[in-house]
Design a protein around this motif. Structure first.
Motif, PDB file in Angstrom:
ATOM      1  N   ARG A  84      -1.934  -2.589  -5.761  1.00 25.95           N
ATOM      2  CA  ARG A  84      -2.919  -1.614  -5.822  1.00 25.95           C
ATOM      3  C   ARG A  84      -3.992  -1.889  -5.949  1.00 25.95           C
ATOM      4  O   ARG A  84      -4.835  -0.946  -5.758  1.00 25.95           O
ATOM      5  N   GLY A  86      -5.658  -3.864  -3.470  1.00 29.45           N
ATOM      6  CA  GLY A  86      -6.905  -4.275  -1.958  1.00 29.45           C
ATOM      7  C   GLY A  86      -6.537  -5.430  -1.870  1.00 29.45           C
ATOM      8  O   GLY A  86      -6.831  -5.937  -0.985  1.00 29.45           O
ATOM      9  N   ASN A 115      10.430   1.468   3.400  1.00 28.23           N
ATOM     10  CA  ASN A 115       8.987   0.987   3.307  1.00 28.23           C
ATOM     11  C   ASN A 115       8.114   1.704   3.200  1.00 28.23           C
ATOM     12  O   ASN A 115       6.246   1.381   3.661  1.00 28.23           O
TER      13      ASN A 115
HETATM   14  C1  COA Z   1       3.498  -4.211   0.641  1.00 25.65           C
HETATM   15  C2  COA Z   1       2.676  -4.334  -0.441  1.00 25.65           C
HETATM   16  C3  COA Z   1       2.111  -5.990   0.489  1.00 25.65           C
HETATM   17  C4  COA Z   1       0.990  -4.453  -0.323  1.00 25.65           C
HETATM   18  O1  COA Z   1       0.176  -4.835  -1.027  1.00 25.65           O
HETATM   19  P1  COA Z   1      -0.864  -4.154  -1.841  1.00 25.65           P
HETATM   20  O2  COA Z   1      -1.759  -5.060  -2.413  1.00 25.65           O
HETATM   21  O3  COA Z   1      -0.527  -3.574  -3.299  1.00 25.65           O
HETATM   22  O4  COA Z   1      -1.362  -2.983  -0.988  1.00 25.65           O
HETATM   23  P2  COA Z   1      -3.513  -3.143  -1.131  1.00 25.65           P
HETATM   24  O5  COA Z   1      -3.686  -3.195  -2.617  1.00 25.65           O
HETATM   25  O6  COA Z   1      -4.618  -3.612  -0.351  1.00 25.65           O
HETATM   26  O7  COA Z   1      -3.380  -1.068  -0.888  1.00 25.65           O
HETATM   27  C5  COA Z   1      -3.896  -0.692   1.021  1.00 25.65           C
HETATM   28  C6  COA Z   1      -3.664   0.550   0.660  1.00 25.65           C
HETATM   29  O8  COA Z   1      -2.361   0.201   1.588  1.00 25.65           O
HETATM   30  C7  COA Z   1      -1.346   1.431   0.325  1.00 25.65           C
HETATM   31  N1  COA Z   1      -0.441   1.590  -0.785  1.00 25.65           N
HETATM   32  C8  COA Z   1      -0.290  -0.088  -0.987  1.00 25.65           C
HETATM   33  N2  COA Z   1       1.084   0.384  -1.878  1.00 25.65           N
HETATM   34  C9  COA Z   1       1.121   1.362  -1.636  1.00 25.65           C
HETATM   35  C10 COA Z   1       1.822   2.418  -2.607  1.00 25.65           C
HETATM   36  N3  COA Z   1       3.064   2.093  -2.887  1.00 25.65           N
HETATM   37  N4  COA Z   1       2.256   3.556  -1.905  1.00 25.65           N
HETATM   38  C11 COA Z   1       1.858   4.493  -1.337  1.00 25.65           C
HETATM   39  N5  COA Z   1       0.778   3.691  -0.978  1.00 25.65           N
HETATM   40  C12 COA Z   1       0.587   2.446  -0.929  1.00 25.65           C
HETATM   41  C13 COA Z   1      -2.694   2.621   0.708  1.00 25.65           C
HETATM   42  O9  COA Z   1      -3.160   3.590   1.765  1.00 25.65           O
HETATM   43  C14 COA Z   1      -3.717   1.488   0.113  1.00 25.65           C
HETATM   44  O10 COA Z   1      -4.812   2.417  -0.241  1.00 25.65           O
HETATM   45  P3  COA Z   1      -4.891   2.406  -1.518  1.00 25.65           P
HETATM   46  O11 COA Z   1      -4.828   2.124  -2.762  1.00 25.65           O
HETATM   47  O12 COA Z   1      -6.627   2.410  -1.378  1.00 25.65           O
HETATM   48  O13 COA Z   1      -4.560   3.997  -1.982  1.00 25.65           O
HETATM   49  C15 COA Z   1       3.287  -5.351  -1.889  1.00 25.65           C
HETATM   50  O14 COA Z   1       3.691  -3.302  -2.355  1.00 25.65           O
HETATM   51  C16 COA Z   1       4.148  -5.710  -1.410  1.00 25.65           C
HETATM   52  O15 COA Z   1       3.886  -6.778  -1.415  1.00 25.65           O
HETATM   53  N6  COA Z   1       5.013  -4.999  -1.346  1.00 25.65           N
HETATM   54  C17 COA Z   1       6.582  -6.097  -1.326  1.00 25.65           C
HETATM   55  C18 COA Z   1       6.357  -6.723   0.252  1.00 25.65           C
HETATM   56  C19 COA Z   1       6.682  -6.176   1.075  1.00 25.65           C
HETATM   57  O16 COA Z   1       6.924  -4.898   1.300  1.00 25.65           O
HETATM   58  N7  COA Z   1       5.816  -6.234   1.971  1.00 25.65           N
HETATM   59  C20 COA Z   1       5.688  -5.489   3.604  1.00 25.65           C
HETATM   60  C21 COA Z   1       6.775  -6.382   4.106  1.00 25.65           C
HETATM   61  S1  COA Z   1       6.336  -5.666   5.793  1.00 25.65           S
END
Ligand code: COA
Length: 149
Positions: A84, A86, A115
């Motif tokens: 969260r 970016g 997911n």
């Molecule tokens: C999914 C994942 C890659 C997101 O990474 P991140 O760096 O936290 O994402 P970002 O901070 O760039 O988030 C961008 C937007 O995505 C959405 N988002 C990210 N995580 C979220 C959450 N836990 N719940 C709801 N929305 C979420 C939001 O809209 C967010 O924008 P905001 O923070 O301005 O609201 C991370 O949670 C992760 O590594 N998860 C485990 C692996 C995985 O599932 N990868 C994808 C497989 S297809």
């Protein structure tokens, strides 16, 4: 917090695998698979660093089907403590730019139906659901998403 993005290197392999295991359970790529993807000519891999530590990475491939070149996102991983902030958005935006420079007209990916974090991320970046993948992840369904670049 300054996030810097750089190309993946095979020297990062142990760290990438450690992050992959923190992000996925059953579907984690093996170390060998990550090594293959990092070295593959058709792959684009980027790492995100904060304070000199690698805190996330993403890998896509350029595929060609029916004469059309498209990108396929294979994995996006951010370590729990840095979510969260970016980082995934930055990694994916830069990957899409590179895919576009390589002539890809669209980008595709699969995601687990449950997911929520990833789905929200992809929808925010403009990906649209184009299909359901029954039992794609063993007993869990997947969704097929697409974005025109
Ligand atoms: C999914 C994942 C890659 C997101 O990474 P991140 O760096 O936290 O994402 P970002 O901070 O760039 O988030 C961008 C937007 O995505 C959405 N988002 C990210 N995580 C979220 C959450 N836990 N719940 C709801 N929305 C979420 C939001 O809209 C967010 O924008 P905001 O923070 O301005 O609201 C991370 O949670 C992760 O590594 N998860 C485990 C692996 C995985 O599932 N990868 C994808 C497989 S297809």
């Amino acid at each position: 917090m300054e996030i810097t993005i750089e190309d993946l290197s095979i020297r990062m392999l142990d760290k990438l695998y450690e992050i992959e295991k923190q992000c996925f359970e059953k579907e984690a790529f093996t170390k060998q698979q990550i090594a293959y993807l990092v070295g593959d000519y058709n792959s684009i891999g980027l790492a995100a660093r904060v304070d000199s530590e690698i805190v996330g990475f993403a890998i896509a491939r350029v595929d060609i089907r029916r004469n059309m070149r498209f990108g396929h996102i294979l994995t996006v991983d951010v370590v729990p403590a840095y979510r969260r902030k970016g980082i995934a958005r930055k990694l994916l935006t830069q990957i899409e730019d590179i895919l576009g420079q390589k002539g890809a007209k669209e980008c595709r990916l699969e995601v687990r139906e449950n997911n929520a974090a990833a789905l929200s991320l992809y929808e925010k970046l403009g990906y649209k659901k184009v299909g359901k993948l029954e039992k794609y992840y063993g007993d869990a369904h997947g969704l097929y998403l697409r974005k025109i670049l």
